[in-house]
Design an enzyme around this catalytic site. Structure first.
Site, PDB file in Angstrom:
ATOM      1  N   GLY A 181      15.430  45.341  70.109  1.00 35.37           N
ATOM      2  CA  GLY A 181      16.314  46.337  70.683  1.00 35.37           C
ATOM      3  C   GLY A 181      16.621  46.204  72.155  1.00 35.37           C
TER       4      GLY A 181
ATOM      5  N   ASN B  15      19.962  41.110  58.507  1.00 37.95           N
ATOM      6  CA  ASN B  15      19.966  39.768  57.942  1.00 37.95           C
ATOM      7  C   ASN B  15      18.929  39.661  56.836  1.00 37.95           C
ATOM      8  OD1 ASN B  15      17.697  37.598  58.419  1.00 37.95           O
ATOM      9  ND2 ASN B  15      17.634  38.964  60.216  1.00 37.95           N
ATOM     10  N   ARG B  16      19.246  38.838  55.865  1.00 38.70           N
ATOM     11  CA  ARG B  16      18.301  38.478  54.819  1.00 38.70           C
ATOM     12  C   ARG B  16      18.387  36.966  54.595  1.00 38.70           C
ATOM     13  NH1 ARG B  16      21.950  41.961  51.751  1.00 38.70           N
ATOM     14  NH2 ARG B  16      23.520  40.737  50.632  1.00 38.70           N
TER      15      ARG B  16
ATOM     16  N   GLY C  30      18.266  44.863  66.570  1.00 40.27           N
ATOM     17  CA  GLY C  30      19.163  45.418  67.568  1.00 40.27           C
ATOM     18  C   GLY C  30      18.675  46.757  68.087  1.00 40.27           C
TER      19      GLY C  30
ATOM     20  N   PHE D  40      14.345  32.444  55.910  1.00 43.48           N
ATOM     21  CA  PHE D  40      13.758  31.192  56.420  1.00 43.48           C
ATOM     22  C   PHE D  40      14.569  29.963  55.986  1.00 43.48           C
ATOM     23  CE2 PHE D  40       9.047  32.815  56.726  1.00 43.48           C
ATOM     24  CZ  PHE D  40       9.410  33.643  57.780  1.00 43.48           C
TER      25      PHE D  40
ATOM     26  N   LYS E  52       3.183  37.214  64.848  1.00 40.22           N
ATOM     27  CA  LYS E  52       4.351  38.091  64.885  1.00 40.22           C
ATOM     28  C   LYS E  52       4.259  39.122  63.771  1.00 40.22           C
ATOM     29  CE  LYS E  52       9.313  38.149  65.639  1.00 40.22           C
ATOM     30  NZ  LYS E  52      10.502  37.325  65.930  1.00 40.22           N
TER      31      LYS E  52
ATOM     32  N   SER F 212       8.472  38.615  58.416  1.00 40.83           N
ATOM     33  CA  SER F 212       9.849  38.660  57.936  1.00 40.83           C
ATOM     34  C   SER F 212       9.892  39.440  56.630  1.00 40.83           C
ATOM     35  CB  SER F 212      10.392  37.245  57.707  1.00 40.83           C
ATOM     36  OG  SER F 212      11.636  37.315  57.022  1.00 40.83           O
TER      37      SER F 212
ATOM     38  N   THR G  49       8.148  43.279  67.981  1.00 43.34           N
ATOM     39  CA  THR G  49       7.983  43.178  66.534  1.00 43.34           C
ATOM     40  C   THR G  49       9.138  42.381  65.929  1.00 43.34           C
ATOM     41  OG1 THR G  49       9.268  45.190  66.156  1.00 43.34           O
ATOM     42  CG2 THR G  49       6.886  45.461  66.410  1.00 43.34           C
ATOM     43  N   ASN G  50       9.022  42.199  64.623  1.00 38.99           N
ATOM     44  CA  ASN G  50      10.098  41.619  63.827  1.00 38.99           C
ATOM     45  C   ASN G  50      11.126  42.703  63.496  1.00 38.99           C
ATOM     46  OD1 ASN G  50      11.490  39.744  62.074  1.00 38.99           O
ATOM     47  ND2 ASN G  50       9.533  38.720  61.728  1.00 38.99           N
ATOM     48  N   THR G  51      11.990  42.437  62.526  1.00 39.98           N
ATOM     49  CA  THR G  51      13.016  43.398  62.115  1.00 39.98           C
ATOM     50  C   THR G  51      12.412  44.515  61.262  1.00 39.98           C
ATOM     51  OG1 THR G  51      13.506  42.016  60.187  1.00 39.98           O
ATOM     52  CG2 THR G  51      14.831  41.661  62.167  1.00 39.98           C
TER      53      THR G  51
ATOM     54  N   ASN H 158      12.167  39.077  54.473  1.00 40.12           N
ATOM     55  CA  ASN H 158      13.086  38.356  53.590  1.00 40.12           C
ATOM     56  C   ASN H 158      12.442  37.244  52.777  1.00 40.12           C
ATOM     57  OD1 ASN H 158      15.268  39.931  54.564  1.00 40.12           O
ATOM     58  ND2 ASN H 158      15.287  38.676  56.421  1.00 40.12           N
ATOM     59  N   THR H 159      11.118  37.110  52.866  1.00 41.64           N
ATOM     60  CA  THR H 159      10.359  36.202  52.006  1.00 41.64           C
ATOM     61  C   THR H 159       9.387  37.058  51.202  1.00 41.64           C
ATOM     62  OG1 THR H 159      10.531  34.328  53.524  1.00 41.64           O
ATOM     63  CG2 THR H 159       8.721  34.282  51.945  1.00 41.64           C
TER      64      THR H 159
ATOM     65  N   ASN I  94       4.518  33.502  61.845  1.00 42.97           N
ATOM     66  CA  ASN I  94       5.404  34.577  61.402  1.00 42.97           C
ATOM     67  C   ASN I  94       4.944  35.078  60.036  1.00 42.97           C
ATOM     68  OD1 ASN I  94       7.486  36.300  60.718  1.00 42.97           O
ATOM     69  ND2 ASN I  94       9.124  34.844  61.165  1.00 42.97           N
TER      70      ASN I  94
END
Length: 359
Positions: A316, A114-115, A287, A118, A227, A185, A264-266, A187-188, A182
């Site tokens: 996971g 995912n991207r 995952g 937020f 996180k 991420s 953790t995060n992704t 994606n920011t 957080n």
């Protein structure tokens, strides 16, 4: 057991674009969470209480942030048997996130990319939704706990990120059992730079100082969890651990139970999905492929932080055995997200029972 086996619903959902399926699911949970139809996804909660960070969790399995970004479905999610649910990430102002498509399944590896960035409706709408939740009014002697996850707006310069986190902390603190900061991420833009030595020290120092003021104002101790990412080397993890100990220890050097860490995060790594459809899409991978990387970070953190420092393990978990592996690596609590998408609500009970049996 839920009345609608997830094996029947999953093919329908997986026939849709991932984000469309996500929105449809949340819309229906929000619509029916206070009706008899909530029995379609409800699971009885495993009773396995544990005290972490000064909080009594009814069991050790929680929902990770990211699924319910706007806190619309807290009661519906609580019906799945979670010991705790974390919602968000919320930013001070609403923002649309990144352009669609921005969510991709890799079913061969039980993974997602995912991207989203937020995407959320902003702090005011978020707090309003949290206040509507009824899970605390059920007369439960050991109620589910609620974590509220905060971040920065994409348009806020990274040099001013602390201001966004403090704004969100002020808004969510009265309603949270714990607050998650957080900073991981992917994606920011530049967000993960806040995990570096000086930036993290400045941010965490400001957040913990404000937390103390809010604790006095509201007469409640809501711990803060940081996180972090799985894509950290041992030196970086050591720096983060040292900063956590600086703000999360009392004068005797013991954990003060006011600060913890979520690992953790992704991940940005694509090694485990190389060559598969969507594997090269930008964003964070979650995952099954994250299990080992997450457990490595947990193990290193526990070694650096010592016993008693609160750690939530996430990444996971698609089975009870996966949940147990997190605790054996050093986590006190476990969260799931992508596993819920692939396995359905029954995973919550499976994981909680496995952790109870492993005590």
């Amino acid at each position: 057991m839920s009345l609608l086996p997830y094996a029947l619903a999953r093919p329908l959902l997986f026939g849709l674009d991932p984000e469309t399926a996500h929105e449809l699911t949340l819309d229906n949970i929000a619509r029916f969470q206070h009706s008899p139809l909530s029995c379609l996804w409800s699971e009885s909660r495993i009773d396995d209480p544990v005290t972490v960070a000064g909080l009594r969790f009814p069991n050790r399995v929680g929902l990770a942030a990211g699924l319910d970004k706007n806190a619309r479905c807290i009661d519906g999610l609580s019906a799945m048997g979670f010991g705790f649910v974390e919602v968000g990430t919320v930013t001070p102002k609403g923002q649309p996130g990144n352009p669609r498509p921005r969510m991709f399944r890799i079913p061969e590896r039980n993974a997602l990319i995912n991207r989203l960035g937020f995407n959320n409706e902003g702090l005011i709408a978020f707090v309003t939704n949290v206040q509507k939740a009824r899970f605390r009014s059920k007369g439960d002697t050991s109620p589910m706990l609620l974590g509220l996850n905060i971040g920065k707006n994409a348009a806020t310069p990274i040099e001013q990120a602390t201001s966004d986190y403090l704004t969100c902390l002020d808004g969510v603190y009265p309603h949270a059992d714990y607050v998650t900061v957080n900073i991981s991420s992917p994606n920011t833009k530049n967000l993960r730079s806040l995990q570096s030595d000086e930036a993290l020290d400045a941010l965490l120092g400001a957040v913990m100082e404000r937390r103390e003021l809010l604790a006095q104002r509201y007469g409640k101790q809501a711990p803060v969890f940081l996180k972090i990412a799985p894509d950290l080397d041992e030196t970086q993890i050591g720096v983060i651990a040292a900063t956590l100990l600086r703000y999360g220890s009392d004068t005797a050097g013991q954990p003060n139970q006011r600060l913890g860490v979520i690992a953790t995060n992704t991940t940005l790594s694509r090694d485990a999905v190389a060559g598969l459809a969507h594997a090269e899409e930008a964003g964070g991978l979650s995952g099954a492929p994250v299990l080992a990387a997450s457990n490595r970070v947990i193990r290193l953190l526990r070694g650096a932080l010592g016993g008693g420092f609160p750690i939530i393990g996430v990444g996971g978990v698609l089975s009870g055995d996966d949940a147990v592996s997190k605790v054996r690596a050093g986590a006190d609590l476990v969260q799931i997200y992508t596993g819920l998408i692939y396995k359905g609500p029954a995973l919550v009970r499976e994981a909680a029972q496995a952790l109870k049996d492993a005590r």
